[in-house]
Enzyme design. Structure first.
Site, PDB file in Angstrom:
ATOM      1  N   ARG A  93       0.817  -1.215   0.000  1.00 23.23           N
ATOM      2  CA  ARG A  93       0.000   0.000   0.000  1.00 23.23           C
ATOM      3  C   ARG A  93       0.850   1.263   0.000  1.00 23.23           C
ATOM      4  NH1 ARG A  93      -3.090   2.021  -2.647  1.00 23.23           N
ATOM      5  NH2 ARG A  93      -4.065  -0.026  -2.674  1.00 23.23           N
ATOM      6  N   LYS A 128       1.982  25.160  -4.056  1.00 21.89           N
ATOM      7  CA  LYS A 128       0.733  24.569  -3.563  1.00 21.89           C
ATOM      8  C   LYS A 128       0.854  23.047  -3.566  1.00 21.89           C
ATOM      9  CE  LYS A 128      -1.954  28.510  -5.200  1.00 21.89           C
ATOM     10  NZ  LYS A 128      -2.978  28.997  -6.152  1.00 21.89           N
ATOM     11  N   LYS A 160       4.493  39.436  -4.056  1.00 25.95           N
ATOM     12  CA  LYS A 160       3.101  39.206  -4.427  1.00 25.95           C
ATOM     13  C   LYS A 160       2.238  40.392  -3.990  1.00 25.95           C
ATOM     14  CE  LYS A 160       1.726  35.210  -5.171  1.00 25.95           C
ATOM     15  NZ  LYS A 160       1.065  33.870  -5.096  1.00 25.95           N
ATOM     16  N   GLU A 191       4.700  40.251  -8.870  1.00 24.58           N
ATOM     17  CA  GLU A 191       3.367  39.983  -9.387  1.00 24.58           C
ATOM     18  C   GLU A 191       2.650  41.303  -9.660  1.00 24.58           C
ATOM     19  OE1 GLU A 191      -0.571  38.809  -7.081  1.00 24.58           O
ATOM     20  OE2 GLU A 191       0.729  37.046  -7.304  1.00 24.58           O
ATOM     21  N   ASP A 212      -0.886  38.372 -13.215  1.00 20.04           N
ATOM     22  CA  ASP A 212      -1.882  37.634 -12.442  1.00 20.04           C
ATOM     23  C   ASP A 212      -3.296  37.903 -12.933  1.00 20.04           C
ATOM     24  OD1 ASP A 212      -2.676  35.932 -10.258  1.00 20.04           O
ATOM     25  OD2 ASP A 212      -3.379  37.735  -9.239  1.00 20.04           O
TER      26      ASP A 212
END
Length: 273
Positions: A93, A128, A160, A191, A212
């Site tokens: 597994r 992410k 950002k 960004e 963006d």
């Protein structure tokens, strides 16, 4: 690889090991199995799977038939394994969990990469990722034909929207502070979400600009404004229906968070032969 695989085995085996295998399988039983695809895709994660098997029993023999990055169709044999049945069943597994998850990432990446193959744009992953599994997932992206954005917060500067907001809303202020902080070898990307912000950023010489959530018309204009003087990356609103048109605007990179946060597990199985 080592701590990730050890943790996966530990959470499966707990304090008492594999009770079912110990209860039903005689110690001297030998087994031959194959790991095979049940759905089409791209294989990734064989290093993690093989290491899990080695940690359980270094005497089990595993022969890889289709290395990471290989195309799979239903029935494709990925690897053949031979050795003590108890060891193989204990590792089964954990091996399939790594392979299914990482092959999923590679498969989704290949699907996106194929959509933009007629352009010069490259598909890149983001931060992410599944906590603790970033190294494996970013490698799986490479197996699928993509490439990596920064690995973590410590290897490049990416300014950002919230950084800009915390600098009083000024792109120029954020960039000036970053350039004063960074050494000459440190990459700086910023960004922007408007063409005015792009125009504000360009004279300050960032290495890359992240565009963006811009429309394709805005992206084309951004490419014209930049004039090849800076690397352009598109982000936001990227899916399999939109990625080709985004790539056709002339951007250099397209970042896709879904590669690592939304890839559905690839169905693989271990079968006795």
């Amino acid at each position: 690889l080592d701590p990730i695989v050890r943790l996966a085995l530990a959470e499966d085996l707990g304090r008492a090991g594999d009770l079912t295998t110990d209860a039903t399988i005689a110690p001297n039983t030998q087994l031959k199995v194959v790991i095979a695809a049940r759905k089409p895709g791209i294989v990734a994660g064989l290093d993690a799977a093989a290491y899990a098997l080695k940690l359980v029993d270094p005497g089990v023999r595993m022969v890889v038939e289709k290395p990471d990055g290989s195309h799979l169709v239903p029935g494709t044999v990925i690897a053949r394994i031979e050795g003590p049945a108890r060891s193989i069943l204990i590792a089964e597994r954990t091996m399939l969990n790594f392979l299914g998850r990482l092959s999923a990432v590679a498969t989704m990446t290949r699907t996106f990469a194929d959509k933009v193959a007629h352009t010069n744009a490259r598909i890149v992953c983001t931060r992410k990722t599944t906590p603790g599994h970033r190294a494996l997932e970013k490698r799986a992206v490479r197996c699928g034909g993509g490439t990596a954005h920064r690995y973590g917060l410590d290897d490049a500067i990416l300014i950002k929207d919230n950084h800009i907001a915390a600098c009083g809303g000024s792109v120029a202020t954020a960039l000036e502070r970053a350039k004063a902080y960074a050494g000459h070898l440190r990459m700086i990307e910023i960004e922007v979400d408007s063409l005015d912000q792009l125009r504000e950023a360009l004279p300050l010489g960032p290495h890359a600009v992240l565009l963006d959530n811009m429309t394709t018309d805005m992206l084309r204009e951004a490419v014209a404004i930049a004039g090849g003087k800076v690397v352009l990356e598109a982000s936001g609103g990227v899916n399999l229906d939109t990625v080709a048109s985004i790539a056709e605007t002339g951007v250099d990179f397209i970042s896709v968070g879904a590669l690592t946060h939304s890839a559905p597990n690839l169905d693989l199985g271990m079968d006795v032969v």
